[in-house]
Design an enzyme around this catalytic site. Structure first.
Site, PDB file in Angstrom:
ATOM      1  N   ARG A   1      53.318  39.862  42.746  1.00 58.26           N
ATOM      2  CA  ARG A   1      52.892  38.640  42.055  1.00 58.26           C
ATOM      3  C   ARG A   1      53.996  37.595  42.185  1.00 58.26           C
ATOM      4  NH1 ARG A   1      49.193  38.833  37.971  1.00 58.26           N
ATOM      5  NH2 ARG A   1      49.318  36.575  38.131  1.00 58.26           N
TER       6      ARG A   1
ATOM      7  N   CYS B   1      45.151  45.410  38.867  1.00 55.85           N
ATOM      8  CA  CYS B   1      45.966  44.226  38.563  1.00 55.85           C
ATOM      9  C   CYS B   1      46.859  44.432  37.348  1.00 55.85           C
ATOM     10  CB  CYS B   1      45.062  43.019  38.358  1.00 55.85           C
ATOM     11  SG  CYS B   1      43.970  43.181  36.924  1.00 55.85           S
TER      12      CYS B   1
ATOM     13  N   HIS C   1      40.713  34.948  39.574  1.00 54.76           N
ATOM     14  CA  HIS C   1      42.163  35.203  39.398  1.00 54.76           C
ATOM     15  C   HIS C   1      42.819  35.244  40.788  1.00 54.76           C
ATOM     16  CE1 HIS C   1      45.833  36.310  37.617  1.00 54.76           C
ATOM     17  NE2 HIS C   1      45.585  37.534  37.190  1.00 54.76           N
TER      18      HIS C   1
ATOM     19  N   GLN D   1      46.455  36.811  41.645  1.00 54.20           N
ATOM     20  CA  GLN D   1      46.466  38.267  41.669  1.00 54.20           C
ATOM     21  C   GLN D   1      46.077  38.794  43.045  1.00 54.20           C
ATOM     22  OE1 GLN D   1      47.221  40.601  39.117  1.00 54.20           O
ATOM     23  NE2 GLN D   1      47.236  41.853  40.961  1.00 54.20           N
TER      24      GLN D   1
ATOM     25  N   ARG E   1      46.570  29.260  32.599  1.00 54.63           N
ATOM     26  CA  ARG E   1      45.663  30.399  32.360  1.00 54.63           C
ATOM     27  C   ARG E   1      44.749  29.970  31.227  1.00 54.63           C
ATOM     28  NH1 ARG E   1      46.889  36.759  31.676  1.00 54.63           N
ATOM     29  NH2 ARG E   1      46.895  36.449  33.921  1.00 54.63           N
TER      30      ARG E   1
ATOM     31  N   ASP F   1      39.683  47.498  37.496  1.00 54.68           N
ATOM     32  CA  ASP F   1      40.304  46.644  36.467  1.00 54.68           C
ATOM     33  C   ASP F   1      39.710  47.069  35.129  1.00 54.68           C
ATOM     34  OD1 ASP F   1      41.623  44.605  35.098  1.00 54.68           O
ATOM     35  OD2 ASP F   1      40.269  42.998  35.771  1.00 54.68           O
TER      36      ASP F   1
HETATM   37  N1   CP Z   1      47.503  41.012  36.178  1.00 48.38           N
HETATM   38  C1   CP Z   1      47.815  40.034  35.327  1.00 48.38           C
HETATM   39  O1   CP Z   1      47.474  38.872  35.521  1.00 48.38           O
HETATM   40  O2   CP Z   1      48.556  40.444  34.252  1.00 48.38           O
HETATM   41  P1   CP Z   1      48.903  39.583  32.962  1.00 48.38           P
HETATM   42  O3   CP Z   1      47.651  39.408  32.178  1.00 48.38           O
HETATM   43  O4   CP Z   1      49.910  40.433  32.232  1.00 48.38           O
HETATM   44  O5   CP Z   1      49.472  38.265  33.392  1.00 48.38           O
HETATM   45  N1  NVA Z   2      39.882  40.969  34.032  1.00 49.20           N
HETATM   46  C1  NVA Z   2      41.079  40.900  33.215  1.00 49.20           C
HETATM   47  C2  NVA Z   2      42.270  40.596  34.073  1.00 49.20           C
HETATM   48  C3  NVA Z   2      43.579  40.568  33.345  1.00 49.20           C
HETATM   49  C4  NVA Z   2      44.731  40.236  34.229  1.00 49.20           C
HETATM   50  C5  NVA Z   2      40.888  39.856  32.147  1.00 49.20           C
HETATM   51  O1  NVA Z   2      40.409  38.754  32.439  1.00 49.20           O
HETATM   52  O2  NVA Z   2      41.205  40.144  30.989  1.00 49.20           O
END
Ligand code: CP
Ligand code: NVA
Length: 308
Positions: free
Chosen positions: A294, A266, A134, A137, A107, A225
């Protein structure tokens, strides 16, 4: 051996096979306690590095648990504590990690970091979120929709809010899984045109409708989101809230969708900003199934990567 970098760069057949595997593996567990190993142990003797340059609850826990259920082991690494991009190039980190582990989930911020990691690693690399996409997700989201409503192909999915990284992967999925996509939000926060063009080129509708109640008409699924993502500057917060207030998912908006429309997010959610608690905790919301999936979707992604 393949990397899972994005939905639009993975073939339609492979994406479908991953969803099928996820459903089969979920069914096979039959609600067993979370720590119970799967009967199949496809990741036996495999070591997986989970690298986080941003915070995470779901991605971190679900990948870690998924590897363990499949008989493998994990090491969870925080980007801040590594040499990643500081003292060492991403390419060199990738070469070194490939000598220690069998797979890397990362990530990160810039998509270029993910791409460089994948280019120079000798092991599969999985995208656990970048500023731009992502995909894990959205694999869970497709799985969740189909569990509740059957095939997603030909359905109408509406995104209300910021055209962000999660939205981008949903647009990719529209093209790959064959559903129609409508974005509703303010123009400055539109999704990238390239993604909308990708979906259209696959033969599905990908449209922008500024009026949220018009946008959700006929929707089978409404998704939103956070209004401010982890990579967005906090200074943008107030402006974002002003721009997006009219795109909140609430019972009034859901009334304009199909009566049996589902709601997804998400998570993490900012209750009463992008979605009201009434919708999130209401009968149309499947956010907890979505979070659970997930785990199952990513287990299938990891098997696909390792051909295991
Ligand atoms: N939806 C998601 O990716 O959550 P986290 O940021 O908690 O991993
Ligand atoms: N759009 C959000 C998703 C988190 C899972 C971010 O990037 O912070």
């Amino acid at each position: 051996m393949s990397s899972f970098l994005d939905i639009h760069t993975t073939s339609k057949n492979d994406l479908r096979a991953i969803i099928d595997t996820a459903r089969r593996m979920k069914d096979a567990r039959n609600g067993a306690p979370k720590g119970t190993p799967d009967a199949e142990q496809p990741l036996k003797n495999r070591m997986v590095a989970l690298i986080f340059e941003k915070p995470s609850t779901r991605t971190r826990v679900s990948f870690d648990l998924g590897v363990r259920q499949m008989g493998g082991q994990t090491m969870v690494l925080s980007g801040a504590e590594m040499q990643l991009g500081h003292g060492e190039t991403i390419a060199d980190t990738a070469r070194v990690l490939s000598r220690y582990v069998d797979m890397i989930m990362i990530r990160t911020f810039e998509e270029a970091t993910l791409q460089e990691m994948a280019e120079y690693a000798d092991v599969p690399v999985i995208n656990g979120l970048t500023n731009r996409t992502h995909p894990c997700q959205i694999m869970a989201d497709v799985m969740t929709f189909e569990e509740h409503r059957g095939p997603i192909a030909g359905r109408k999915v509406v995104w209300s809010g910021d055209g962000n990284n999660v939205c981008a992967s949903l647009i990719h999925a529209a093209g790959q899984f064959g559903f129609d996509f409508t974005f509703t939000g303010p123009k400055p926060l539109d999704p990238e045109r390239e993604w909308m063009d990708f979906a259209r080129a696959q033969g599905v509708q990908a449209v922008i409708e500024r009026d949220p109640s018009k946008a959700v008409q006929g929707a089978d699924l409404v998704v939103t989101d956070t209004w401010v993502s982890m990579h967005d500057p906090q200074s943008a917060r107030e402006r974002r809230h002003n721009q997006l207030r009219g795109y909140q998912v609430n019972t009034d908006l859901m009334r304009h969708a199909k009566p049996d429309a589902l709601f997804m997010h998400c998570l993490p959610a900012h209750r009463d900003d992008e979605v009201t608690s009434e919708v999130m905790d209401g009968p149309q919301s499947v956010v907890w199934d979505e979070a659970e999936n997930r785990l199952h979707a990513q287990k299938a992604v990891m098997r696909w990567c390792l051909n295991a």
